[in-house]
Design a protein around this motif. Structure first.
Motif, mmCIF file in Angstrom:
data_model
loop_
_atom_site.group_PDB
_atom_site.id
_atom_site.type_symbol
_atom_site.label_atom_id
_atom_site.label_comp_id
_atom_site.label_asym_id
_atom_site.label_seq_id
_atom_site.Cartn_x
_atom_site.Cartn_y
_atom_site.Cartn_z
ATOM 1 N N LYS A 155 50.689 30.241 49.672
ATOM 2 C CA LYS A 155 50.033 30.967 48.592
ATOM 3 C C LYS A 155 48.580 31.254 48.949
ATOM 4 O O LYS A 155 48.084 32.363 48.766
ATOM 5 C CB LYS A 155 50.117 30.161 47.296
ATOM 6 C CG LYS A 155 49.570 30.869 46.095
ATOM 7 C CD LYS A 155 49.753 30.038 44.836
ATOM 8 C CE LYS A 155 49.188 30.760 43.634
ATOM 9 N NZ LYS A 155 49.323 29.974 42.413
ATOM 10 N N ARG A 156 47.894 30.246 49.494
ATOM 11 C CA ARG A 156 46.499 30.408 49.888
ATOM 12 C C ARG A 156 46.363 31.464 50.995
ATOM 13 O O ARG A 156 45.473 32.300 50.965
ATOM 14 C CB ARG A 156 45.929 29.074 50.357
ATOM 15 C CG ARG A 156 44.436 29.083 50.434
ATOM 16 C CD ARG A 156 43.802 27.733 50.745
ATOM 17 N NE ARG A 156 44.462 26.601 50.167
ATOM 18 C CZ ARG A 156 44.787 25.497 50.854
ATOM 19 N NH1 ARG A 156 44.513 25.403 52.126
ATOM 20 N NH2 ARG A 156 45.379 24.485 50.253
ATOM 21 N N MET A 157 47.268 31.432 51.963
ATOM 22 C CA MET A 157 47.230 32.417 53.042
ATOM 23 C C MET A 157 47.505 33.826 52.501
ATOM 24 O O MET A 157 46.902 34.786 52.961
ATOM 25 C CB MET A 157 48.253 32.070 54.130
ATOM 26 C CG MET A 157 47.864 30.862 54.952
ATOM 27 S SD MET A 157 46.301 31.072 55.811
ATOM 28 C CE MET A 157 46.768 32.279 57.017
ATOM 29 N N GLY A 158 48.398 33.931 51.529
ATOM 30 C CA GLY A 158 48.670 35.227 50.912
ATOM 31 C C GLY A 158 47.442 35.789 50.220
ATOM 32 O O GLY A 158 47.153 36.986 50.303
ATOM 33 N N GLU A 159 46.706 34.921 49.547
ATOM 34 C CA GLU A 159 45.478 35.356 48.884
ATOM 35 C C GLU A 159 44.442 35.809 49.907
ATOM 36 O O GLU A 159 43.744 36.796 49.703
ATOM 37 C CB GLU A 159 44.930 34.227 48.021
ATOM 38 C CG GLU A 159 45.778 33.929 46.802
ATOM 39 C CD GLU A 159 45.350 32.674 46.069
ATOM 40 O OE1 GLU A 159 44.428 31.963 46.537
ATOM 41 O OE2 GLU A 159 45.958 32.374 45.028
ATOM 42 N N LYS B 49 45.412 39.175 51.187
ATOM 43 C CA LYS B 49 45.133 40.193 50.178
ATOM 44 C C LYS B 49 43.650 40.549 50.177
ATOM 45 O O LYS B 49 43.282 41.721 50.157
ATOM 46 C CB LYS B 49 45.559 39.685 48.802
ATOM 47 C CG LYS B 49 45.385 40.676 47.695
ATOM 48 C CD LYS B 49 45.845 40.095 46.364
ATOM 49 C CE LYS B 49 45.598 41.052 45.229
ATOM 50 N NZ LYS B 49 45.963 40.464 43.939
ATOM 51 N N LEU B 50 42.787 39.542 50.226
ATOM 52 C CA LEU B 50 41.345 39.791 50.275
ATOM 53 C C LEU B 50 40.955 40.535 51.540
ATOM 54 O O LEU B 50 40.119 41.431 51.514
ATOM 55 C CB LEU B 50 40.572 38.468 50.188
ATOM 56 C CG LEU B 50 40.535 37.795 48.824
ATOM 57 C CD1 LEU B 50 39.876 36.423 48.937
ATOM 58 C CD2 LEU B 50 39.803 38.654 47.817
ATOM 59 N N HIS B 51 41.574 40.171 52.648
ATOM 60 C CA HIS B 51 41.280 40.823 53.922
ATOM 61 C C HIS B 51 41.672 42.298 53.867
ATOM 62 O O HIS B 51 40.922 43.163 54.326
ATOM 63 C CB HIS B 51 42.016 40.110 55.057
ATOM 64 C CG HIS B 51 41.730 40.668 56.406
ATOM 65 N ND1 HIS B 51 40.511 40.543 57.011
ATOM 66 C CD2 HIS B 51 42.510 41.373 57.263
ATOM 67 C CE1 HIS B 51 40.547 41.143 58.186
ATOM 68 N NE2 HIS B 51 41.753 41.658 58.362
ATOM 69 N N LYS B 52 42.839 42.608 53.303
ATOM 70 C CA LYS B 52 43.278 44.003 53.181
ATOM 71 C C LYS B 52 42.346 44.791 52.276
ATOM 72 O O LYS B 52 42.019 45.937 52.558
ATOM 73 C CB LYS B 52 44.707 44.070 52.649
ATOM 74 C CG LYS B 52 45.742 43.721 53.684
ATOM 75 C CD LYS B 52 47.142 43.856 53.132
ATOM 76 C CE LYS B 52 48.174 43.478 54.159
ATOM 77 N NZ LYS B 52 49.532 43.604 53.638
ATOM 78 N N GLU B 53 41.929 44.183 51.157
ATOM 79 C CA GLU B 53 41.010 44.861 50.239
ATOM 80 C C GLU B 53 39.673 45.112 50.928
ATOM 81 O O GLU B 53 39.067 46.170 50.752
ATOM 82 C CB GLU B 53 40.808 44.028 48.977
ATOM 83 C CG GLU B 53 42.003 44.017 48.058
ATOM 84 C CD GLU B 53 41.812 43.100 46.871
ATOM 85 O OE1 GLU B 53 40.737 42.457 46.746
ATOM 86 O OE2 GLU B 53 42.747 43.011 46.055
ATOM 87 N N HIS B 54 39.220 44.153 51.718
ATOM 88 C CA HIS B 54 37.949 44.299 52.434
ATOM 89 C C HIS B 54 38.040 45.419 53.470
ATOM 90 O O HIS B 54 37.083 46.152 53.676
ATOM 91 C CB HIS B 54 37.567 42.981 53.091
ATOM 92 C CG HIS B 54 36.266 43.029 53.816
ATOM 93 N ND1 HIS B 54 35.054 43.152 53.166
ATOM 94 C CD2 HIS B 54 35.979 43.000 55.131
ATOM 95 C CE1 HIS B 54 34.092 43.203 54.059
ATOM 96 N NE2 HIS B 54 34.617 43.091 55.262
ATOM 97 N N GLN B 55 39.184 45.566 54.106
ATOM 98 C CA GLN B 55 39.366 46.621 55.108
ATOM 99 C C GLN B 55 39.350 47.999 54.472
ATOM 100 O O GLN B 55 38.896 48.954 55.072
ATOM 101 C CB GLN B 55 40.671 46.432 55.875
ATOM 102 C CG GLN B 55 40.614 45.338 56.899
ATOM 103 C CD GLN B 55 41.922 45.194 57.648
ATOM 104 O OE1 GLN B 55 42.978 45.595 57.153
ATOM 105 N NE2 GLN B 55 41.851 44.617 58.833
#
Length: 143
Positions: A128-132, A135-141
């Motif tokens: 779950k933590r890795m998924g979050e 998700k943050l990494h994709k949004e940042h990109q």
């Protein structure tokens, strides 16, 4: 009286959203035309817009045919690459899931029932933590 007006406004508003909307150019209609038909229509539109003479029409028509052929070739190559990528993704995902099943079975045989339950809970939290983080990494990109 107020309630009747509110209900009437809601009914009118909802019915306007429920009406079917037609697209300008349904995608299926465009795809059904052959390459030559699309070129011919495009050339006629250009003739109207640019007031092309017969010689210009012939030259532009040849150029458009060449360009459309190149585009179609590139589309076919891209489609083939995408299909290949889908197959590769499937193979990788399938292999990963097989490895996860194998790991789970090995851990089940090594650990007690209580330890196994704790291990699964911990693994789920980490996933779950890795998924979050993903998700943050994709949004940042995207930004």
């Amino acid at each position: 009286m107020k309630k009747v007006c509110i209900v009437a406004l809601l009914v009118i508003g909802l019915s306007s959203f429920a009406q079917e909307r037609k697209e300008r150019h349904p995608k299926g209609e465009i795809e059904q035309m052959t390459l030559e038909q699309r070129n011919q229509l495009h050339l006629k539109k250009m003739t109207l817009d640019l007031d092309l003479n017969a010689k210009q029409q012939e030259q532009v028509g040849k150029l458009m045919t060449e360009q459309m052929a190149k585009i179609e070739k590139m589309k076919a190559e891209h489609k083939a690459k995408m299909e290949e990528a889908k197959a590769l993704r499937f193979e990788m995902k399938n292999k990963m899931l097989d490895e996860q099943i194998e790991l789970k079975n090995k851990m089940k045989s090594i650990l007690s029932a209580d330890q196994f339950a704790k291990w699964e809970l911990r693994k789920d939290r980490n996933n779950k933590r890795m998924g979050e983080k993903r998700k943050l990494h994709k949004e940042h990109q995207r930004d």
